[in-house]
Each structure stands twice: as structure tokens, then as C-alpha cells.
Design a protein around this motif. Structure first.
Motif, mmCIF file in Angstrom:
data_model
loop_
_atom_site.group_PDB
_atom_site.id
_atom_site.type_symbol
_atom_site.label_atom_id
_atom_site.label_comp_id
_atom_site.label_asym_id
_atom_site.label_seq_id
_atom_site.Cartn_x
_atom_site.Cartn_y
_atom_site.Cartn_z
ATOM 1 N N UNK A 1 0.823 -1.208 0.000
ATOM 2 C CA UNK A 1 0.000 0.000 0.000
ATOM 3 C C UNK A 1 0.860 1.262 0.000
ATOM 4 N N UNK A 2 2.004 1.223 0.665
ATOM 5 C CA UNK A 2 2.920 2.376 0.635
ATOM 6 C C UNK A 2 3.510 2.530 -0.763
ATOM 7 N N UNK A 3 3.895 1.434 -1.391
ATOM 8 C CA UNK A 3 4.454 1.493 -2.746
ATOM 9 C C UNK A 3 3.416 2.037 -3.721
ATOM 10 N N UNK A 4 2.177 1.554 -3.625
ATOM 11 C CA UNK A 4 1.131 2.056 -4.508
ATOM 12 C C UNK A 4 0.831 3.526 -4.236
ATOM 13 N N UNK A 5 0.952 3.953 -2.997
ATOM 14 C CA UNK A 5 0.777 5.374 -2.689
ATOM 15 C C UNK A 5 1.829 6.221 -3.379
ATOM 16 N N UNK A 6 3.079 5.757 -3.354
ATOM 17 C CA UNK A 6 4.148 6.490 -4.043
ATOM 18 C C UNK A 6 3.950 6.474 -5.558
ATOM 19 N N UNK A 7 3.529 5.329 -6.096
ATOM 20 C CA UNK A 7 3.275 5.263 -7.533
ATOM 21 C C UNK A 7 2.123 6.177 -7.933
ATOM 22 N N UNK A 8 1.103 6.256 -7.086
ATOM 23 C CA UNK A 8 -0.018 7.139 -7.374
ATOM 24 C C UNK A 8 0.429 8.595 -7.324
ATOM 25 N N UNK A 9 1.342 8.927 -6.419
ATOM 26 C CA UNK A 9 1.864 10.288 -6.362
ATOM 27 C C UNK A 9 2.633 10.607 -7.637
ATOM 28 N N UNK A 10 3.392 9.653 -8.168
ATOM 29 C CA UNK A 10 4.093 9.854 -9.435
ATOM 30 C C UNK A 10 3.087 10.083 -10.559
ATOM 31 N N UNK A 11 1.990 9.346 -10.527
ATOM 32 C CA UNK A 11 0.936 9.524 -11.520
ATOM 33 C C UNK A 11 0.354 10.933 -11.445
ATOM 34 N N UNK A 12 0.092 11.414 -10.238
ATOM 35 C CA UNK A 12 -0.417 12.779 -10.072
ATOM 36 C C UNK A 12 0.628 13.800 -10.499
ATOM 37 N N UNK A 13 1.897 13.531 -10.239
ATOM 38 C CA UNK A 13 2.953 14.425 -10.691
ATOM 39 C C UNK A 13 2.989 14.519 -12.218
ATOM 40 N N UNK A 14 2.824 13.404 -12.889
ATOM 41 C CA UNK A 14 2.727 13.413 -14.345
ATOM 42 C C UNK A 14 1.504 14.163 -14.822
ATOM 43 N N UNK A 15 0.416 14.021 -14.082
ATOM 44 C CA UNK A 15 -0.804 14.748 -14.407
ATOM 45 C C UNK A 15 -0.568 16.250 -14.305
ATOM 46 N N UNK A 16 0.198 16.669 -13.306
ATOM 47 C CA UNK A 16 0.515 18.090 -13.153
ATOM 48 C C UNK A 16 1.242 18.585 -14.404
ATOM 49 N N UNK A 17 2.168 17.789 -14.924
ATOM 50 C CA UNK A 17 2.911 18.194 -16.105
ATOM 51 C C UNK A 17 1.974 18.398 -17.303
ATOM 52 N N UNK A 18 1.070 17.461 -17.524
ATOM 53 C CA UNK A 18 0.168 17.578 -18.662
ATOM 54 C C UNK A 18 -0.824 18.728 -18.489
ATOM 55 N N UNK A 19 -1.261 18.967 -17.281
ATOM 56 C CA UNK A 19 -2.142 20.112 -17.041
ATOM 57 C C UNK A 19 -1.367 21.403 -17.265
ATOM 58 N N UNK A 20 -0.119 21.453 -16.816
ATOM 59 C CA UNK A 20 0.720 22.638 -17.046
ATOM 60 C C UNK A 20 0.898 22.905 -18.543
ATOM 61 N N UNK A 21 1.090 21.851 -19.318
ATOM 62 C CA UNK A 21 1.273 22.010 -20.762
ATOM 63 C C UNK A 21 0.038 22.601 -21.429
ATOM 64 N N UNK A 22 -1.136 22.445 -20.840
ATOM 65 C CA UNK A 22 -2.361 22.977 -21.406
ATOM 66 C C UNK A 22 -2.663 24.405 -20.960
ATOM 67 N N UNK A 23 -1.838 24.963 -20.076
ATOM 68 C CA UNK A 23 -2.105 26.318 -19.592
ATOM 69 C C UNK A 23 -1.390 27.352 -20.454
ATOM 70 N N UNK A 24 -1.699 28.616 -20.198
ATOM 71 C CA UNK A 24 -1.034 29.724 -20.896
ATOM 72 C C UNK A 24 0.383 29.934 -20.374
ATOM 73 N N UNK A 25 0.744 29.307 -19.255
ATOM 74 C CA UNK A 25 2.075 29.457 -18.695
ATOM 75 C C UNK A 25 3.145 28.791 -19.545
ATOM 76 N N UNK A 26 2.728 27.791 -20.333
ATOM 77 C CA UNK A 26 3.648 27.054 -21.197
ATOM 78 C C UNK A 26 3.485 27.559 -22.619
ATOM 79 N N UNK A 27 4.601 27.885 -23.257
ATOM 80 C CA UNK A 27 4.529 28.409 -24.640
ATOM 81 C C UNK A 27 4.519 27.288 -25.643
#
Length: 88
Positions: free
Chosen positions: A62-88
Motif C-alpha cells: 500500500x505504501x508502494x502504490x501510494x508512491x506510484x499514485x503520487x508519481x501519476x499525479x505528478x505526471x498529471x501536473x505536467x500535462x495540465x501545465x502544458x495545457x495552460x497559458x504558462x507554457x509556450x
């Protein structure tokens, strides 16, 4: 969306670390090292022995899956950032 994704990833990271710390504390408080601290085991003529502890493999997973899920959310942050006006 970006702020919510960043906050969620951060909270997931913090909660995973909190659960990992709690799991480490559970392992310490249920291990063989607690026997010398038990008052009834210090009585003369009393022998205390440590038999076993229930497997905690699923809790480790469960701890390992928690860390993997955090990595998934971190990747999600990247893709959401790419869709904003902050990224050219």
C-alpha cells in the motif's frame, strides 16, 4: 485545474509519507524489541518469548502504490501545465 492538480499531488505525497511513517511505527511497536519493556516479563521466574507477527506485506504494498499514485499525479501536473497559458 493546475493549482488543484499541484495541491492534490502534494497532499498525496505528504499522506503517503505519513502512512509510511505510521507503518514503520507499527512495525517497531509490534516487533520483538518490545519484550524487554513489558513489566510482567521482568518478574523473576518468568520467560517471555517472541513468537511471530502477522505478515505486513500488503501494508508495504500500500505504501508502494501510494508512491506510484503520487508519481501519476505528478505526471498529471505536467500535462495540465502544458495545457495552460504558462507554457509556450
Amino acid at each position: 485545474d493546475l493549482a488543484i492538480a499541484v495541491i492534490t499531488a502534494f497532499l498525496w505525497l505528504v499522506s503517503t509519507f505519513a502512512w509510511a511513517k505510521a507503518l514503520a511505527d507499527i512495525k517497531m511497536s509490534t516487533g520483538a524489541s518490545i519484550i524487554p519493556g513489558i513489566e510482567s516479563c521482568k518478574a523473576p521466574g518468568t520467560t517471555c518469548r517472541f513468537a511471530s507477527v502477522t505478515s505486513m506485506g500488503t501494508l508495504n504494498v500500500s505504501v508502494v502504490f501510494g508512491l506510484l499514485n503520487m508519481v501519476l499525479w505528478g505526471g498529471n501536473v505536467w500535462f495540465v501545465y502544458k495545457d495552460t497559458n504558462l507554457h509556450n
